[in-house]
Each structure stands twice: as C-alpha cells, then as structure tokens.
Motif scaffolding. Structure first.
Motif, short mmCIF file in Angstrom:
data_model
loop_
_atom_site.label_atom_id
_atom_site.label_comp_id
_atom_site.label_asym_id
_atom_site.label_seq_id
_atom_site.Cartn_x
_atom_site.Cartn_y
_atom_site.Cartn_z
N ASP A 150 1.40 -3.19 -4.99
CA ASP A 150 0.20 -3.10 -5.82
C ASP A 150 -0.94 -2.41 -5.08
O ASP A 150 -1.67 -1.60 -5.65
N GLU A 151 -1.10 -2.76 -3.81
CA GLU A 151 -2.18 -2.15 -3.04
C GLU A 151 -1.94 -0.65 -2.86
O GLU A 151 -2.89 0.15 -2.91
N ASP A 168 -11.16 -4.87 -9.76
CA ASP A 168 -10.01 -5.71 -9.43
C ASP A 168 -10.44 -6.93 -8.64
O ASP A 168 -11.28 -6.84 -7.74
N ARG A 197 -3.13 0.99 -6.00
CA ARG A 197 -4.59 1.03 -6.07
C ARG A 197 -5.15 2.11 -5.15
O ARG A 197 -6.09 2.83 -5.52
N GLU A 198 -4.57 2.22 -3.97
CA GLU A 198 -5.03 3.24 -3.03
C GLU A 198 -4.72 4.64 -3.56
O GLU A 198 -5.51 5.58 -3.34
N ARG A 219 -12.96 2.13 -6.58
CA ARG A 219 -12.55 0.74 -6.52
C ARG A 219 -13.76 -0.18 -6.39
O ARG A 219 -14.64 0.06 -5.57
N ASP A 235 -5.22 5.82 -12.07
CA ASP A 235 -4.71 7.01 -11.37
C ASP A 235 -4.55 8.17 -12.34
O ASP A 235 -4.98 9.29 -12.06
N ALA A 252 -3.70 0.00 -12.19
CA ALA A 252 -3.75 1.04 -11.16
C ALA A 252 -3.16 2.35 -11.66
O ALA A 252 -3.66 3.44 -11.35
N GLY A 299 -6.22 -4.56 -11.34
CA GLY A 299 -5.64 -3.55 -10.46
C GLY A 299 -4.17 -3.76 -10.14
O GLY A 299 -3.71 -3.36 -9.07
N LEU A 304 -12.27 1.17 -11.14
CA LEU A 304 -11.16 0.21 -11.16
C LEU A 304 -11.69 -1.12 -10.63
O LEU A 304 -11.92 -1.28 -9.42
#
Length: 400
Positions: A99-100, A37, A103-104, A113, A24, A20, A15, A35
């Motif tokens: 990075d988060e 991770d 991912r979101e 996720r 997406d 990511a 991820g 995903l």
C-alpha cells in the motif's frame, strides 16, 4: 480551524490500493490531486493478486513476496484437495509495504499526500467541496480543510464518506476478518507447510459461513478467518487453526482485523461531485474475499468518471464507474455470491464443495477465471459438465 484556499481538481479520501490508484491515475492525467490518508492502518488481507492485476497496473516484480503455484482445499472431514496452477502463479504481496508503494507512486506522479482522518464534507457557496479532516498528530478538536471540485471516497468498508454522501452508503453486509501474521516456518518434508501453496480451510470450527486461510508471504505467513456471524470468536478460531496446522508456536508479528464487504453498493455516487471506490463501494468478491484487484480497478474507474465529470461538468458521468464495473464483473460477483450462499451454509455442503474441487474441469475453469478475471466461453462443454456435476452434489446424487 486551518483554512486552505487552494482548490484541487479532486481529493481522494483513503490511501489503500483503490484510493492510491485513483490518485495516481488522475495525477498522471495532469489533474491536481490531494490524497488524504490515515496512516498506520494495515488491512487484514491474504495479499493475493492475479497476473492480470500485475499487468493492468504495471506492478514491478519486486513487490511480490511469494509466487503461489497451487491451492489446497481442506474439507470439514480434513480431506485435502490440491489444485495446482498449470503454467501460472498467484502473486502475494505484503499490504504493509504494498500500500505504501502505491501511495508513493501516486505522490511521484504529482498527487499531494496529506496525513489525517476524514471528518465531514461541506460545500462553499459556489458548490466547491470542502473536505474537513483532523491532521495526523493534531489534538482531537483540530480541524483542517481541503477544497476540491470532486471527491473520491475510498476509505474502507465502513466508509464515513459513503455514509455522509451516498444513499445506502456505509451499510454494506460484511464479513469480519481477522488474521495473524506469523514468522514462516521451515517448509515441512511431509507437505504440511509449503511456501508456494495457499491453504483454504472450509470447516465450521474455523468459520461457520466463510473460510480460514494460510497464505505464505515469503518470510511471513497470514493465518486468518472471517465470518458474518455476530459473536463468532475469530481470534479463538485462528488460534485453533494455527494449532491444527503446526503454527501454534510460530512467532506472531502482528494482529489485524476489519470488516470486508460482500456485495457492491447499489449506488456509488452522490449525483453531484463524489464517487466511491474499493471497499467503500463494496467491491470485494463474494465467496473468495478477493479484493485487491477489484479495489484497484474500482479506483481506476472512479478516476475515469471524475475526469469525465471535470471535463464536461455533468454529474451523471460519476455513475459511469459503477456501470462499467458491473458490466465487466457483475456476472462473476453474482455467481460467487450464489456459490457462497449455497456451499458455505453447512459443513455437509462444504464437504461436497471440496469434493467438487477435485474435478479437473472445475480446477481449470476456476484458475482461468481467477487469473484472467473473466468467464471464458471457449469450452462450453466444460461449463456444461461442471453444471451437471454441481447439480448432482446439490441434489445429493453424488456422495460427499
């Protein structure tokens, strides 16, 4: 073992920016995406992204923790060369939050996720890929499964997916990087620390074959180095660098280390149902170590290749990810690899390299190619001038 009968169109393993982005893009295209991770890991990274990355991947301004307006190159003899960015900037991000956010964004687009660590890939009798993983927080012997028609391996430089599925995968030559995130000091009146400037140290004591860096991130600063030489004490080198630039007493917030690949793998797919992306495919620029933009592009190209594979059923579509990447960036990677091999091999050559960076043509072409991610040919005479200056230093006709 936890059984799961649901079949996804694609499972993305990893991820980071590459995985990511792939998740997406596929989710936005209406595909059912998982995903997977391993949460909690932050890759050591200077955090630089060029304007093209911001534009191509619709990154909001609030993700930028700093805007860099110049770079300072420091030679082995401590000679400084400043390279201002004329009318532009380099964006800086903090990977812990960047990075988060990616991912979101993928989850908001519809990707599911799943927290866990990749273990292996099997196949059902009908050919469906079965990705086995250890769920986050589960006992060491716990195994769960995700079924999918296709897989994207974006699980880093020492990719377990690549090693298991792709010939030559997981064996890329790497630079080992280590950095310390420290509290940024108050800007120095003597210019020793500038929150809008990246400092790059080409000194053998900091790195015998790569470079050391001081990259401001607003309230924090990344101080790091890298080397492919086994046994080189990265932590000691960072400590020395911090002491040399007056950051020895700065509060240390976290320490991180990881391998960074320096050459794209010769093959990214398994010829069946899987393709690699990001560090797993080796797409970090030689010489500079830049990886975020190339990782995100690799993720996008992997998603496009998987989408074509899902639509046509033809496994050869998966090879399109590498082919498209190398068509657009192969020349730049070759030039940067040659530059690293020539200029980084000794302090004497590094001294000449930093001096070459004083040249206005070198600065203009360097920033132009970095910001736009292509080699412009609109000014052939500038390229010719740089070539002859380069040769003068290589042949030692110019003084260091």
């Amino acid at each position: 073992m936890t059984a799961q009968t649901e079949i996804f169109d694609c499972v993305v393993v990893g991820g980071g920016p590459s995985g990511a982005t792939a998740a997406d893009d596929l989710a936005r295209a209406g595909r059912r995406v998982a995903l997977l991770d391993r949460a909690g890991r932050i890759k050591p990274c200077g955090g630089a992204i060029p304007p093209r990355c911001i534009a191509d991947f619709a990154l909001p301004p609030e993700l930028l923790v700093a805007r860099i307006r110049s770079a300072r190159m420091v030679s082995p003899k401590r000679r400084d060369v400043d390279m201002p960015i004329d009318g532009g900037f380099v964006g800086m991000v903090d990977r812990e939050h960047f990075d988060e956010w990616l991912r979101e964004r993928a989850a908001a687009a519809g990707a599911r996720r799943i927290g866990g660590t990749f273990e292996a890939i099997a196949r059902d009798p009908d050919g469906t890929a079965v990705v086995r993983y250890r769920p986050k927080g589960a006992p060491a012997d716990a195994v769960a499964e995700i079924r999918a028609r296709a897989v994207i391996g974006a699980d880093g430089a020492r990719s377990a997916v690549a090693k298991a599925e792709v010939k030559g995968g997981g064996a890329a030559r790497c630079v080992f990087a280590y950095h310390e995130i420290v509290r940024s000091p108050v800007p120095a009146t003597d210019g020793a620390f500038d929150p809008a400037r990246c400092d790059v140290h080409y000194r053998g004591a900091v790195s015998p074959d790569f470079y050391g860096w001081i990259f401001p991130h607003g309230d924090t600063t990344s101080v790091g180095t890298g080397s492919a030489r086994k046994g080189f004490a990265l932590r000691d080198a960072v400590g020395k660098l911090r002491a040399d630039v007056g950051l020895g007493a700065a509060e240390t917030l976290r320490r991180e280390g990881a391998p960074i690949p320096m050459k794209p793998l010769k093959r990214w797919d398994n010829g069946r149902d899987l393709v690699l992306a990001g560090d797993a495919a080796g797409v970090v620029a030689p010489a500079s170590g830049e990886g975020i933009y190339y990782a995100m592009l690799g993720g996008r190209l992997a998603a496009e290749a998987v989408a074509e594979f899902l639509q046509t059923g033809k496994a050869k579509a998966l090879a399109g990810a590498r082919r498209r990447f190398m068509k657009e960036h192969g020349q730049v990677f070759f030039i940067l690899g040659l530059m690293q091999a020539v200029w980084y091999r000794s302090d004497g050559m590094r001294e000449r390299f930093v001096k070459l960076c004083r040249d206005p043509d070198v600065q203009r072409l360097t920033w132009d190619s970095y910001m736009n991610k292509r080699i412009r040919r609109s000014d052939p005479m500038a390229h010719l001038r740089v070539f002859f200056k380069d040769m003068a230093h290589l042949l030692r006709l110019a003084t260091p």
